[in-house]
Write a protein that holds these residues in place. Structure first.
Motif, short mmCIF file in Angstrom:
data_model
loop_
_atom_site.label_atom_id
_atom_site.label_comp_id
_atom_site.label_asym_id
_atom_site.label_seq_id
_atom_site.Cartn_x
_atom_site.Cartn_y
_atom_site.Cartn_z
N SER A 111 -10.48 -6.58 -2.19
CA SER A 111 -9.74 -6.57 -0.93
C SER A 111 -8.35 -5.95 -1.04
O SER A 111 -7.75 -5.63 -0.01
CB SER A 111 -9.59 -8.00 -0.40
N CYS A 112 -7.82 -5.74 -2.26
CA CYS A 112 -6.48 -5.12 -2.38
C CYS A 112 -6.47 -3.74 -1.75
O CYS A 112 -5.43 -3.26 -1.28
CB CYS A 112 -6.06 -5.06 -3.84
N TYR A 113 -7.62 -3.09 -1.73
CA TYR A 113 -7.76 -1.77 -1.09
C TYR A 113 -7.35 -1.85 0.38
O TYR A 113 -6.68 -0.94 0.91
CB TYR A 113 -9.22 -1.34 -1.25
N GLU A 114 -7.72 -2.94 1.07
CA GLU A 114 -7.40 -3.09 2.49
C GLU A 114 -5.90 -3.22 2.72
O GLU A 114 -5.39 -2.79 3.75
CB GLU A 114 -8.11 -4.32 3.06
N LEU A 115 -5.17 -3.81 1.76
CA LEU A 115 -3.71 -3.91 1.90
C LEU A 115 -3.08 -2.52 1.88
O LEU A 115 -2.14 -2.23 2.62
CB LEU A 115 -3.13 -4.78 0.79
N GLY A 116 -3.58 -1.66 1.00
CA GLY A 116 -3.10 -0.28 0.97
C GLY A 116 -3.41 0.44 2.27
O GLY A 116 -2.58 1.17 2.81
N CYS A 117 -4.62 0.21 2.80
CA CYS A 117 -5.00 0.81 4.09
C CYS A 117 -4.05 0.34 5.20
O CYS A 117 -3.67 1.12 6.08
CB CYS A 117 -6.43 0.44 4.45
N PHE A 118 -3.67 -0.92 5.16
CA PHE A 118 -2.75 -1.47 6.17
C PHE A 118 -1.40 -0.75 6.10
O PHE A 118 -0.83 -0.39 7.13
CB PHE A 118 -2.56 -2.96 5.95
N VAL A 119 -0.90 -0.52 4.89
CA VAL A 119 0.39 0.18 4.73
C VAL A 119 0.28 1.60 5.28
O VAL A 119 1.19 2.07 5.98
CB VAL A 119 0.80 0.21 3.24
N GLY A 120 -0.81 2.29 4.99
CA GLY A 120 -0.99 3.64 5.52
C GLY A 120 -1.04 3.66 7.03
O GLY A 120 -0.43 4.52 7.68
N SER A 121 -1.74 2.70 7.63
CA SER A 121 -1.82 2.62 9.09
C SER A 121 -0.46 2.30 9.70
O SER A 121 -0.11 2.81 10.76
CB SER A 121 -2.84 1.56 9.50
N LEU A 122 0.28 1.44 9.02
CA LEU A 122 1.62 1.08 9.51
C LEU A 122 2.54 2.31 9.52
O LEU A 122 3.34 2.50 10.44
CB LEU A 122 2.21 -0.02 8.62
N PHE A 123 2.41 3.14 8.50
CA PHE A 123 3.20 4.38 8.45
C PHE A 123 2.89 5.26 9.65
O PHE A 123 3.79 5.81 10.29
CB PHE A 123 2.89 5.13 7.15
N VAL A 124 1.61 5.39 9.98
CA VAL A 124 1.21 6.20 11.14
C VAL A 124 1.75 5.60 12.43
O VAL A 124 2.18 6.31 13.34
CB VAL A 124 -0.32 6.34 11.20
N MET A 125 1.74 4.29 12.50
CA MET A 125 2.20 3.60 13.70
C MET A 125 3.66 3.93 14.01
O MET A 125 4.03 4.10 15.17
CB MET A 125 2.01 2.09 13.50
N PHE A 126 4.50 4.04 12.98
CA PHE A 126 5.92 4.29 13.19
C PHE A 126 6.29 5.77 13.16
O PHE A 126 7.22 6.19 13.86
CB PHE A 126 6.74 3.53 12.13
N TRP A 127 5.58 6.56 12.36
CA TRP A 127 6.00 7.95 12.19
C TRP A 127 4.92 8.98 12.53
O TRP A 127 5.14 10.18 12.40
CB TRP A 127 6.46 8.18 10.74
N GLY A 128 3.77 8.51 12.99
CA GLY A 128 2.68 9.42 13.28
C GLY A 128 2.99 10.45 14.33
O GLY A 128 2.65 11.63 14.20
N GLU A 129 3.65 10.03 15.42
CA GLU A 129 3.95 10.96 16.51
C GLU A 129 4.97 12.02 16.09
O GLU A 129 4.98 13.12 16.62
CB GLU A 129 4.47 10.20 17.74
#
Length: 581
Positions: A84-102
């Motif tokens: 499941s540690c893989y999912e924590l990394g995925c969460f960080v990547g998604s969070l980056f997109v949420m703030f800086w994706g646009e």
């Protein structure tokens, strides 16, 4: 050679209009194929650890993952954490997109995700016993997850914004379906390499992630940026060029000018809004908060209705819960993943004909009934009942692959407004990864302690999902992304639910969308109520097209009143002007 490769990557990273020298249908196919590669990688990662985590060579290389007896809770927790540690990394990547994706755009994020995935997979593959092996493997898994988080938060948005309304759902659905293909591939590779009694048994399956990521990187680096994102960044010339290439017409074609005018108009009218993450949770006519919650709910229920409890641990379930031999459990796990992949075929025919809303309902109902069969059969543990429980699992994965596998990736980018589409999709994907982590981490412990109680919990969650779908999910099939804005704004104005509006509102043309938006005051700034027009009298578009000009017939008094933030009158309409001849 390395310098030449890096220069090509840099050029591709910056070039937003490259298209492999192809256009029209072939370019759209290339975009779809690239998206499918990205989601095949995601699916492969989902199925990768199912058999590896209990493999003899993997347990030798990482001793903490080896179970010493049926009641070894410590090893069970370590197995859950390693997976499941893989999912924590995925969460960080998604969070980056949420703030800086646009700010960055769709294409650079996919490129970044591919490179990060390659780095993470390399770190995991090169872990050796006695040299902080498990720690290195977990660090690599987390980094790989960051790359996957970037890709899964971005690719559906990119694909949605590059697709035509009539087949958008089908094309984005292909992405979700390839998740199942990647999972199936991982199961069969794990099974085949289980016969090898060296570290290749786990190193080769882990290193396969690099191949997927390299293919994604090579493909996307020479593909265009989303035209909607380009317009939102005032890069109109490039947007016209990309749209023209996608439709295989000149950038000055009337269709392209009309579409760019509408999109640019929408962006121009919301330019006074504060461009912050708070927009994601705004209410008013945009209904961004409700749309974000609906988007997140698709991912929340996808996880808590039990999909990864079945996918990640199917081999473990067949062996420990149902009591089959280890080798037979691996074979059944691979067959399970094959049924999973084949079940997605039905979604190709249903996603547009049946629609999103009805397919959601069908999937949740079928999954609820399937897990009801599984938990009921496991209450009294007999050999015959165990077979019935396995049938319930196979039924579950069939309904899941047909409906709830793809829909949570299709639906969020469709219902989000253009200004916060990347943030909304990233928010829903963050929800996916947090819930994914919780389910994958605690499922083996839950099953170990309660057996059938775990499946009862997932059955109840499926039953709870049915009313959520019915009362809050509007139909989006066949509609343009801009029509969805009209549906939510009209629902807000009428004080009704969006699904009722979607059922009664006919399909709209570009002109009708613009008329409805003006009638609803949809693009008024809910935060500041400022006039959307700047002081300059017109913005000039590509090749002499005057895309917008102030309505000169309005009086100075009207202009003054539209600039008064205390006055709630609507701003002056921007009028599209015919081509300059």
């Amino acid at each position: 050679m390395v310098q030449n490769t890096m220069s090509k990557i840099k050029a591709g990273f910056l070039d937003r209009t490259s298209h492999w020298g192809i256009s029209g249908k072939r370019l759209r196919i290339m975009v779809t194929a690239t998206s499918m590669i990205g989601f095949s990688l995601f699916g492969y990662d989902q199925g990768l650890m199912a058999s590896l985590i209990t493999g003899t060579q993997f347990n030798y290389e990482f001793p903490a993952t080896k179970q010493n007896g049926d009641n070894d809770t410590h090893a069970t927790v370590v197995q859950g954490a390693t997976t499941s540690c893989y999912e924590l990394g995925c969460f960080v990547g998604s969070l980056f997109v949420m703030f800086w994706g646009e700010k960055l755009g769709r294409k650079p994020l996919i490129i970044m995700g591919s490179i990060i995935t390659i780095v993470g997979a390399t770190i995991s593959t090169t872990a050796f016993r006695g040299y902080w092996s498990l720690g290195q493997f977990i660090v690599g898994r987390v980094i790989t997850g960051v790359g996957t988080g970037l890709n899964t938060s971005t690719i559906p948005v990119w694909q949605s914004e590059m697709s035509e309304p009539e087949n958008r759902g089908l094309l984005v659905n292909l992405e979700g379906s390839t998740i199942a293909f990647g999972t199936m591939l991982a199961y069969w590779i794990d099974f085949g390499f289980s016969y090898i009694e060296t570290s290749v048994q786990w190193r080769f399956p882990v290193s396969m992630q690099i191949l997927f990521a390299l293919l994604l990187l090579v493909c996307v680096i020479n593909l265009p940026e989303s035209p909607r994102w380009l317009i939102s960044q005032s890069r109109t010339d490039e947007a016209c060029q990309v749209l023209g290439t996608l439709d295989d017409v000149e950038p000055t074609d009337d269709r392209i000018v009309a579409e760019v005018t509408m999109l640019h108009d929408n962006v121009n009218r919301t330019k006074n809004e504060k461009n912050s993450i708070s927009n994601l949770f705004s209410k008013g006519k945009s209904q961004n908060l409700q749309r974000a919650l609906v988007a997140a709910s698709t991912q929340f229920f996808q996880q808590f209705t039990g999909c990864n409890a079945a996918i990640y641990y199917s081999t473990v379930l067949f062996h420990e819960t149902i009591g089959l031999e280890p080798r037979l459990s691996m074979i059944l796990g691979a067959v399970f993943s094959t049924v999973y992949a084949l079940s997605t075929i039905g979604s190709f025919f249903l996603i547009e004909k049946l629609g999103r809303r009805k397919l959601f309902l069908l999937g949740a109902t079928g999954q609820a009934m399937s897990f009801t069969i599984t938990f009921a059969c496991l209450i009294r543990a007999t050999e015959e009942n165990a077979k019935g429980a396995a049938v319930g699992l196979f039924l579950f994965i069939t309904f899941f692959g047909m409906a709830l596998l793809s829909l949570p990736w299709v639906y969020p980018p469709e219902i989000a407004s253009m200004k916060v589409r990347a943030s909304t999709n990233a928010f829903s994907t963050c929800t996916n990864w947090l819930c994914n982590f919780a389910v994958v981490m605690f499922t083996p412990i839950f099953i170990n302690q309660s057996t059938w109680g775990c499946y009862l919990f997932f059955a109840i969650m499926n039953y709870l999902y049915i009313p959520v779908i019915f009362f809050f999910y509007p139909e989006t099939a066949g509609r343009t992304l801009e029509e969805i804005d009209i549906i939510f704004a009209k629902a807000h104005e009428d004080g009704t639910q969006p699904w009722r509006v979607a059922n009664n509102l006919p399909k709209l043309s570009l002109q009708e969308i613009d008329d409805q938006a003006n009638a609803l005051g949809l693009y008024d700034d809910d935060l500041e109520k400022e006039d959307f027009m700047e002081e300059k009298e017109e913005d000039t578009g590509v090749n002499g097209y005057a895309l917008f000009t102030r309505n000169q017939t309005q009086s100075n008094d009207e202009d003054e009143s539209s600039n008064d933030s205390a006055n709630n009158e609507k701003p002056a309409d921007a009028q599209p002007v015919a081509p300059v001849t």
